[in-house]
Motif scaffolding. Structure first.
Motif, PDB file in Angstrom:
ATOM      1  N   ASP A 124     -13.793 -16.090  -3.166  1.00 34.28           N
ATOM      2  CA  ASP A 124     -12.327 -16.504  -3.643  1.00 34.28           C
ATOM      3  C   ASP A 124     -12.069 -15.603  -4.334  1.00 34.28           C
ATOM      4  O   ASP A 124     -12.023 -15.066  -5.178  1.00 34.28           O
ATOM      5  CB  ASP A 124     -12.231 -17.982  -4.669  1.00 34.28           C
ATOM      6  CG  ASP A 124     -10.806 -18.148  -5.364  1.00 34.28           C
ATOM      7  OD1 ASP A 124     -10.013 -18.009  -4.345  1.00 34.28           O
ATOM      8  OD2 ASP A 124     -11.142 -19.145  -6.350  1.00 34.28           O
ATOM      9  N   ALA A 125     -10.569 -15.285  -3.202  1.00 31.99           N
ATOM     10  CA  ALA A 125      -9.728 -14.327  -3.798  1.00 31.99           C
ATOM     11  C   ALA A 125      -8.273 -14.074  -3.980  1.00 31.99           C
ATOM     12  O   ALA A 125      -7.464 -13.315  -4.366  1.00 31.99           O
ATOM     13  CB  ALA A 125      -9.531 -13.188  -2.631  1.00 31.99           C
ATOM     14  N   ARG A 126      -8.462 -15.808  -4.921  1.00 34.87           N
ATOM     15  CA  ARG A 126      -6.745 -16.283  -5.833  1.00 34.87           C
ATOM     16  C   ARG A 126      -6.035 -16.587  -4.661  1.00 34.87           C
ATOM     17  O   ARG A 126      -5.872 -15.515  -3.559  1.00 34.87           O
ATOM     18  CB  ARG A 126      -6.767 -15.659  -7.148  1.00 34.87           C
ATOM     19  CG  ARG A 126      -8.548 -15.360  -7.979  1.00 34.87           C
ATOM     20  CD  ARG A 126      -8.471 -16.842  -8.326  1.00 34.87           C
ATOM     21  NE  ARG A 126      -9.865 -16.686  -8.663  1.00 34.87           N
ATOM     22  CZ  ARG A 126      -9.492 -16.777 -10.713  1.00 34.87           C
ATOM     23  NH1 ARG A 126      -8.159 -17.158 -10.707  1.00 34.87           N
ATOM     24  NH2 ARG A 126     -10.754 -17.117 -10.861  1.00 34.87           N
ATOM     25  N   ALA A 186     -12.915  -7.958   4.441  1.00 33.09           N
ATOM     26  CA  ALA A 186     -11.263  -8.262   4.500  1.00 33.09           C
ATOM     27  C   ALA A 186     -10.623  -9.397   4.238  1.00 33.09           C
ATOM     28  O   ALA A 186     -11.652 -10.737   3.469  1.00 33.09           O
ATOM     29  CB  ALA A 186     -11.119  -8.436   6.128  1.00 33.09           C
ATOM     30  N   LEU A 187      -9.152  -9.687   4.170  1.00 27.86           N
ATOM     31  CA  LEU A 187      -9.042 -10.614   3.086  1.00 27.86           C
ATOM     32  C   LEU A 187      -8.212 -11.699   4.084  1.00 27.86           C
ATOM     33  O   LEU A 187      -7.379 -11.115   5.543  1.00 27.86           O
ATOM     34  CB  LEU A 187      -7.973  -9.316   2.146  1.00 27.86           C
ATOM     35  CG  LEU A 187      -6.936 -10.844   1.174  1.00 27.86           C
ATOM     36  CD1 LEU A 187      -8.024 -11.545   0.079  1.00 27.86           C
ATOM     37  CD2 LEU A 187      -5.433 -10.401   0.914  1.00 27.86           C
ATOM     38  N   ILE A 202     -14.650  -1.296  -3.945  1.00 29.65           N
ATOM     39  CA  ILE A 202     -13.783  -2.180  -2.656  1.00 29.65           C
ATOM     40  C   ILE A 202     -12.738  -2.398  -2.822  1.00 29.65           C
ATOM     41  O   ILE A 202     -13.284  -3.810  -2.703  1.00 29.65           O
ATOM     42  CB  ILE A 202     -15.365  -1.831  -1.495  1.00 29.65           C
ATOM     43  CG1 ILE A 202     -15.965  -0.807  -1.484  1.00 29.65           C
ATOM     44  CG2 ILE A 202     -14.308  -3.036  -0.333  1.00 29.65           C
ATOM     45  CD1 ILE A 202     -17.529  -1.760  -0.808  1.00 29.65           C
ATOM     46  N   TYR A 203     -11.904  -2.492  -2.950  1.00 27.14           N
ATOM     47  CA  TYR A 203     -10.783  -3.137  -3.533  1.00 27.14           C
ATOM     48  C   TYR A 203     -10.264  -4.050  -2.139  1.00 27.14           C
ATOM     49  O   TYR A 203      -9.655  -5.274  -2.542  1.00 27.14           O
ATOM     50  CB  TYR A 203      -9.835  -2.802  -4.225  1.00 27.14           C
ATOM     51  CG  TYR A 203      -9.244  -2.086  -5.370  1.00 27.14           C
ATOM     52  CD1 TYR A 203     -10.115  -2.827  -6.419  1.00 27.14           C
ATOM     53  CD2 TYR A 203      -9.654  -0.579  -5.177  1.00 27.14           C
ATOM     54  CE1 TYR A 203      -9.857  -3.106  -7.763  1.00 27.14           C
ATOM     55  CE2 TYR A 203      -9.746   0.172  -6.395  1.00 27.14           C
ATOM     56  CZ  TYR A 203     -10.052  -0.696  -7.547  1.00 27.14           C
ATOM     57  OH  TYR A 203     -10.432  -0.028  -8.765  1.00 27.14           O
ATOM     58  N   ILE A 204     -10.047  -3.966  -1.122  1.00 27.53           N
ATOM     59  CA  ILE A 204      -9.773  -4.745  -0.155  1.00 27.53           C
ATOM     60  C   ILE A 204      -8.680  -4.896  -0.073  1.00 27.53           C
ATOM     61  O   ILE A 204      -6.750  -4.597   0.813  1.00 27.53           O
ATOM     62  CB  ILE A 204     -10.242  -5.663   0.490  1.00 27.53           C
ATOM     63  CG1 ILE A 204     -11.661  -5.292   0.851  1.00 27.53           C
ATOM     64  CG2 ILE A 204      -9.900  -6.666   1.516  1.00 27.53           C
ATOM     65  CD1 ILE A 204     -12.486  -6.851   1.064  1.00 27.53           C
ATOM     66  N   ARG A 205      -7.499  -5.839  -1.251  1.00 24.87           N
ATOM     67  CA  ARG A 205      -6.519  -6.065  -1.437  1.00 24.87           C
ATOM     68  C   ARG A 205      -5.563  -5.271  -2.662  1.00 24.87           C
ATOM     69  O   ARG A 205      -6.265  -4.459  -3.401  1.00 24.87           O
ATOM     70  CB  ARG A 205      -6.223  -7.170  -2.096  1.00 24.87           C
ATOM     71  CG  ARG A 205      -4.747  -7.878  -2.825  1.00 24.87           C
ATOM     72  CD  ARG A 205      -5.225  -9.098  -3.753  1.00 24.87           C
ATOM     73  NE  ARG A 205      -5.157 -10.154  -3.189  1.00 24.87           N
ATOM     74  CZ  ARG A 205      -5.485 -11.524  -3.495  1.00 24.87           C
ATOM     75  NH1 ARG A 205      -6.617 -11.559  -4.569  1.00 24.87           N
ATOM     76  NH2 ARG A 205      -5.397 -12.736  -2.450  1.00 24.87           N
TER      77      ARG A 205
END
Length: 229
Positions: free
Chosen positions: A112-114, A137-138, A213-216
């Motif tokens: 869950d990325a919110r 990925a997001l 590793i942030y992605i967003r």
């Protein structure tokens, strides 16, 4: 090979010591208290193992994706400890860690990325090694990338938050949906297992190269964006 592994990418604090195949671990629902609990808990773990940090071969950490604050804590602690003890580090994907601990060979990992989104990756195990079918990925859950074939297993908190949407995306390709238990978060034990071959091959990196590793790129929505969603 003796490794310390750390993960704080979710609300759980997960620590593990890999000691030539024997594992000592702690998994604590820390909420927002990772920074307060991580060093005292690590001290307890080292005392239980009767070992000092300087006797280890390296430090592995869950590099992400996950909570921005959590990723910074894991990376910062791993880096600081590695500098102090002159140890190398290995960054491990939290999504691959979910695949590792699933016990399955074909895994769709979703955290869950919110903000109505998920961190997503798909992996398939071949010759005892994970092949990246879909890179981390997001996505919005309804836009999760397709996979081919059947017998996929869903793991991670993304599946618990958006079960109906992801079930619609993958349908009969799924063999199993995740259950709401502790296996839905990445564990330090699986991070240690994934990092082990890198340490054994002498490919671990110096502490100053540790990075999340942030992605967003955005931490939160602006007020105008929230109104328009």
């Amino acid at each position: 090979m003796q490794i310390l592994a750390i993960d704080t990418s979710t609300e759980f604090l997960s620590l593990a010591l890999w000691l030539d195949g024997r594992v000592l671990s702690r998994d604590i629902h820390a909420g927002q208290t990772h920074s307060q609990q991580i060093l005292p808990t690590l001290r307890e773990l080292l005392d239980e193992a009767n070992i000092e940090l300087t006797a280890l071969d390296g430090i592995a950490f869950g590099a992400g994706p996950g909570s921005f604050t959590g990723l910074r804590i894991a990376c910062g602690v791993a880096q600081g400890l590695a500098f102090g003890a002159n140890l190398p580090v290995v960054a491990v994907s939290t999504l691959q860690a979910l695949a590792q601990q699933s016990g399955a060979d074909k895994v769709i990992a979703c955290l869950d990325a919110r903000m109505g989104e998920i961190y997503h990756a798909a992996y398939e195990k071949q010759n005892n090694a994970w092949i990246e079918v879909s890179a981390p990925a997001l996505f919005k859950p309804e836009e999760a990338p397709k996979v081919t074939g059947n017998d996929w297993v869903g793991v991670g908190t993304g599946w618990l938050v958006y079960p109906e949407v992801l079930q619609t995306v993958y349908g009969e390709q799924l063999r199993e949906m995740p259950k709401p238990d502790h296996s839905s978060h990445p564990t330090a034990t699986s991070i240690a297992e994934l990092a082990l071959p890198t340490f054994e091959a002498g490919l671990a990196r110096p502490a100053h190269e540790a990075a999340p590793i942030y992605i967003r790129n955005k931490v939160a929505l602006k007020m105008s964006e929230r109104v328009n969603r």
